[in-house]
Design a protein around this motif. Structure first.
Motif, PDB file in Angstrom:
ATOM      1  N   SER A 222      -5.190  -5.921  -5.118  1.00 57.32           N
ATOM      2  CA  SER A 222      -6.371  -6.764  -4.918  1.00 57.32           C
ATOM      3  C   SER A 222      -7.091  -7.032  -6.233  1.00 57.32           C
ATOM      4  N   LEU A 223      -7.209  -6.012  -7.082  1.00 54.72           N
ATOM      5  CA  LEU A 223      -7.851  -6.200  -8.379  1.00 54.72           C
ATOM      6  C   LEU A 223      -7.047  -7.156  -9.261  1.00 54.72           C
ATOM      7  N   LEU A 224      -5.730  -7.045  -9.221  1.00 54.32           N
ATOM      8  CA  LEU A 224      -4.891  -7.958 -10.005  1.00 54.32           C
ATOM      9  C   LEU A 224      -4.975  -9.387  -9.467  1.00 54.32           C
ATOM     10  N   ILE A 225      -5.038  -9.526  -8.134  1.00 57.61           N
ATOM     11  CA  ILE A 225      -5.226 -10.867  -7.551  1.00 57.61           C
ATOM     12  C   ILE A 225      -6.573 -11.445  -7.993  1.00 57.61           C
TER      13      ILE A 225
ATOM     14  N   CYS B 226     -17.266 -14.933  -9.601  1.00 48.85           N
ATOM     15  CA  CYS B 226     -17.399 -14.976  -8.139  1.00 48.85           C
ATOM     16  C   CYS B 226     -16.029 -14.867  -7.475  1.00 48.85           C
ATOM     17  N   GLY B 227     -15.071 -15.624  -7.996  1.00 48.93           N
ATOM     18  CA  GLY B 227     -13.725 -15.562  -7.434  1.00 48.93           C
ATOM     19  C   GLY B 227     -13.109 -14.181  -7.563  1.00 48.93           C
ATOM     20  N   PHE B 228     -13.324 -13.529  -8.696  1.00 48.42           N
ATOM     21  CA  PHE B 228     -12.776 -12.176  -8.892  1.00 48.42           C
ATOM     22  C   PHE B 228     -13.355 -11.194  -7.878  1.00 48.42           C
ATOM     23  N   LEU B 229     -14.674 -11.149  -7.758  1.00 44.16           N
ATOM     24  CA  LEU B 229     -15.316 -10.173  -6.880  1.00 44.16           C
ATOM     25  C   LEU B 229     -14.991 -10.419  -5.418  1.00 44.16           C
ATOM     26  N   LEU B 230     -15.141 -11.662  -4.970  1.00 46.73           N
ATOM     27  CA  LEU B 230     -14.991 -11.966  -3.547  1.00 46.73           C
ATOM     28  C   LEU B 230     -13.541 -11.850  -3.096  1.00 46.73           C
ATOM     29  N   ASN B 231     -12.595 -12.309  -3.912  1.00 48.10           N
ATOM     30  CA  ASN B 231     -11.202 -12.241  -3.502  1.00 48.10           C
ATOM     31  C   ASN B 231     -10.647 -10.827  -3.587  1.00 48.10           C
ATOM     32  N   THR B 232     -11.137 -10.033  -4.534  1.00 48.74           N
ATOM     33  CA  THR B 232     -10.751  -8.620  -4.544  1.00 48.74           C
ATOM     34  C   THR B 232     -11.172  -7.949  -3.252  1.00 48.74           C
ATOM     35  N   TYR B 233     -12.402  -8.198  -2.823  1.00 49.74           N
ATOM     36  CA  TYR B 233     -12.884  -7.642  -1.554  1.00 49.74           C
ATOM     37  C   TYR B 233     -12.094  -8.189  -0.373  1.00 49.74           C
ATOM     38  N   LEU B 234     -11.833  -9.496  -0.377  1.00 47.14           N
ATOM     39  CA  LEU B 234     -11.141 -10.129   0.749  1.00 47.14           C
ATOM     40  C   LEU B 234      -9.756  -9.541   0.961  1.00 47.14           C
ATOM     41  N   TYR B 235      -9.030  -9.323  -0.121  1.00 39.78           N
ATOM     42  CA  TYR B 235      -7.675  -8.807   0.012  1.00 39.78           C
ATOM     43  C   TYR B 235      -7.636  -7.302   0.267  1.00 39.78           C
ATOM     44  N   TYR B 236      -8.713  -6.590  -0.076  1.00 44.06           N
ATOM     45  CA  TYR B 236      -8.685  -5.137   0.064  1.00 44.06           C
ATOM     46  C   TYR B 236      -9.215  -4.651   1.409  1.00 44.06           C
TER      47      TYR B 236
ATOM     48  N   ILE C  27     -14.566 -15.885   3.845  1.00 42.87           N
ATOM     49  CA  ILE C  27     -15.202 -14.818   3.076  1.00 42.87           C
ATOM     50  C   ILE C  27     -16.532 -14.414   3.707  1.00 42.87           C
ATOM     51  N   LYS C  28     -17.271 -15.375   4.258  1.00 44.50           N
ATOM     52  CA  LYS C  28     -18.528 -15.014   4.918  1.00 44.50           C
ATOM     53  C   LYS C  28     -18.266 -14.148   6.148  1.00 44.50           C
ATOM     54  N   ASN C  29     -17.230 -14.484   6.917  1.00 48.23           N
ATOM     55  CA  ASN C  29     -16.918 -13.674   8.086  1.00 48.23           C
ATOM     56  C   ASN C  29     -16.496 -12.264   7.679  1.00 48.23           C
ATOM     57  N   LYS C  30     -15.695 -12.157   6.614  1.00 47.84           N
ATOM     58  CA  LYS C  30     -15.289 -10.841   6.137  1.00 47.84           C
ATOM     59  C   LYS C  30     -16.470 -10.089   5.538  1.00 47.84           C
TER      60      LYS C  30
ATOM     61  N   GLN D 287     -18.281  -8.346   8.144  1.00 52.51           N
ATOM     62  CA  GLN D 287     -17.558  -7.184   8.659  1.00 52.51           C
ATOM     63  C   GLN D 287     -17.532  -6.018   7.678  1.00 52.51           C
ATOM     64  N   PHE D 288     -18.279  -6.121   6.570  1.00 54.44           N
ATOM     65  CA  PHE D 288     -18.254  -5.077   5.545  1.00 54.44           C
ATOM     66  C   PHE D 288     -18.609  -3.725   6.152  1.00 54.44           C
ATOM     67  N   PRO D 289     -17.697  -2.743   6.111  1.00 52.40           N
ATOM     68  CA  PRO D 289     -17.952  -1.463   6.763  1.00 52.40           C
ATOM     69  C   PRO D 289     -18.690  -0.456   5.892  1.00 52.40           C
ATOM     70  N   GLY D 290     -18.847  -0.744   4.619  1.00 49.10           N
ATOM     71  CA  GLY D 290     -19.386   0.222   3.670  1.00 49.10           C
ATOM     72  C   GLY D 290     -18.302   0.648   2.695  1.00 49.10           C
ATOM     73  N   PHE D 291     -18.712   0.913   1.460  1.00 48.87           N
ATOM     74  CA  PHE D 291     -17.739   1.210   0.408  1.00 48.87           C
ATOM     75  C   PHE D 291     -16.922   2.454   0.720  1.00 48.87           C
ATOM     76  N   GLU D 292     -17.590   3.513   1.170  1.00 50.00           N
ATOM     77  CA  GLU D 292     -16.872   4.764   1.442  1.00 50.00           C
ATOM     78  C   GLU D 292     -15.923   4.618   2.620  1.00 50.00           C
ATOM     79  N   GLU D 293     -16.348   3.922   3.654  1.00 52.32           N
ATOM     80  CA  GLU D 293     -15.480   3.751   4.823  1.00 52.32           C
ATOM     81  C   GLU D 293     -14.257   2.913   4.480  1.00 52.32           C
ATOM     82  N   MET D 294     -14.425   1.934   3.609  1.00 52.70           N
ATOM     83  CA  MET D 294     -13.270   1.158   3.169  1.00 52.70           C
ATOM     84  C   MET D 294     -12.228   2.047   2.500  1.00 52.70           C
ATOM     85  N   ASN D 295     -12.702   3.111   1.842  1.00 50.03           N
ATOM     86  CA  ASN D 295     -11.819   4.033   1.134  1.00 50.03           C
ATOM     87  C   ASN D 295     -11.542   5.309   1.921  1.00 50.03           C
ATOM     88  N   ASN D 296     -11.764   5.270   3.238  1.00 53.01           N
ATOM     89  CA  ASN D 296     -11.530   6.433   4.096  1.00 53.01           C
ATOM     90  C   ASN D 296     -12.293   7.664   3.616  1.00 53.01           C
TER      91      ASN D 296
END
Length: 441
Positions: free
Chosen positions: A20-23, A50-60, A312-315, A318-327
């Motif tokens: 995701s970071l490379l994308i 903006c593209g870097f931050l949002l697309n990294t989040y979208l793919y991850y 991206i707005k829909n995703k 749905q943001f669950p929180g940084f820690e939850e994204m990383n289990n």
């Protein structure tokens, strides 16, 4: 054993985060190259960020779950395997298309030929393909989880009745007859999101297919690869079309979705501005460097802007929180991700002087450079993860271990300190594997 299994699952987070970071980095570069001559350097850097931050989040956000289901799920239904194949073929199309994009950028900016080495392009192609696989897989995975079905015909029946019920609920909304409000609801919640998704998916599928065909034109195996690319394009269209329609409909059906209480309104406004900037940048990319020369160009630009904004707005909603994204294992995932990225950078720098060498009698050998560079990367990244990343446990519960009739409790946090407690087993008593308290140690 359980801890090792959980650690192996966390590698899906690490792999997905690296990709995701490379994308995101890939999108940053191309947003900038497409826009800085038109809007200037500072605005180009802004929309690229903006593209870097949002697309990294979208793919991850859904990447780890999709990877786990794709790689680690052993017992799959027919539809799960079929959707895996659809997602994989779509990823292959993007993998090949990435080479075309970099070749096109080198043609436009010849100075980039030194920096866009075969190793870099291959790593970016792998990342783009992996991100496409996980994104399209996530849409199908949500469908299988929401509407489980065992057999082939059973699944078709379940999905048909679910879609029919959805249309009925939207159009009639509990009313006994069809009226103008029903027509408005159908346009807003069904026709518009599906039409927009179709326009954008068809447009980009055509771009990806023609780019992939161009890069394979004239190759020795083109007679085999070209039909395969057409099949991959069909698979990509199916996966992408379902994914974007799902995001559009979810957003249109949840206009009052609230955010977390600790988010400030100004922060939400700032994020919306980032999403708008990213959406406009995607709209210009969809024009393929042309200006509004046709009605189709205007439609494609507008649909792409709306589509990217909706996804991206829909995703974001749905943001669950940084820690939850990383289990809840950010301390385990982030250091290893950083080590892998540093290893990629080191290998990239190390192979720069050799990437464009010409060998007597055989010319350039990019495949040789890529093979050696990737092998080198795998070696040093494994060493880095093994010896540099901190050992962070995944559980705080002591682990019971049986050895020669003696029960030994190992605390994962104290494995390196060899802290254990032994208990003699009474064969006449049932084995008690309940975790012991610290004061019992």
């Amino acid at each position: 054993m359980h801890t090792q299994k959980e650690q192996s699952k966390l590698w899906s987070n690490i792999i997905s985060l690296v990709a995701s970071l490379l994308i995101g980095l890939d999108i940053f570069v191309f947003f900038y190259l497409f826009s800085f001559k038109v809007i200037g350097v500072i605005p180009a850097i802004f929309i690229s960020t903006c593209g870097f931050l949002l697309n990294t989040y979208l793919y991850y956000i859904d990447g780890p779950k999709s990877l786990i289901d794709f790689w680690l799920t052993s017992e799959k239904s027919f539809w799960s395997s079929f959707f895996d194949l659809i997602s994989f073929l779509g990823a292959l199309l993007i993998f090949v298309f990435t080479y075309y994009v970099y070749a096109e950028m080198i043609f436009i900016y010849p100075a980039l030929a030194f920096w866009f080495t075969p190793f870099l392009v291959t790593i970016m192609a792998i990342s783009d393909g992996l991100g496409t696989l996980t994104m399209n897989k996530s849409g199908f995975l949500h469908m299988l989880n929401d509407y489980p079905a065992k057999g082939f015909m059973d699944a078709l029946s379940v999905w048909y009745h679910a879609f029919k019920q959805f249309c009925t609920d939207v159009i009639y909304a509990g009313k006994p007859h069809f009226d103008m409000s029903s027509l408005k609801r159908a346009l807003v919640n069904i026709i518009f999101p599906i039409t927009m998704g179709f326009i954008v998916t068809f447009s980009f599928t055509k771009i990806y297919l023609f780019g992939a065909l161009a890069i394979m034109h004239g190759s020795f195996y083109s007679f085999l690869v070209v039909p395969f690319l057409w099949v991959s394009a069909i698979a990509f269209f199916i996966g992408e079309f379902y994914f974007v329609c799902e995001q559009n409909i979810q957003l249109m059906r949840s206009p009052n979705m609230t955010y977390q209480d600790n988010w400030w309104h100004l922060v939400n406004l700032g994020i919306d501005l980032l999403i708008v900037a990213n959406a406009i940048a995607n709209g210009f990319i969809a024009l393929e460097s042309s200006i509004f020369l046709s009605t189709w160009g205007i439609i494609r630009f507008a649909a792409t802007c709306f589509q990217n904004y909706y996804v991206i707005k829909n995703k974001r909603n749905q943001f669950p929180g940084f820690e939850e994204m990383n289990n809840n294992q950010s301390g385990y995932i982030l250091p290893r991700t950083l080590i892998i990225l540093v290893c990629l950078l080191l290998v990239y720098i190390a192979q720069l002087p050799f990437a464009n060498l010409f060998f007597p009698g055989c010319g350039m050998l990019p495949i040789f450079v890529v093979t050696i560079a990737i092998s080198f990367f795998l070696g040093i990244s494994c060493l880095g993860v093994e010896f540099l990343a901190p050992s962070i446990s995944l559980s705080t519960k002591p682990t019971p271990i049986m050895s020669n009739g003696v029960l030994t409790y190992k605390n994962p946090k104290d494995i390196n300190n060899d802290v254990s407690v032994e208990e003699d087993l009474d064969k006449n008593k049932p084995l008690d594997l309940r975790p012991i308290r610290k004061n019992q140690l």
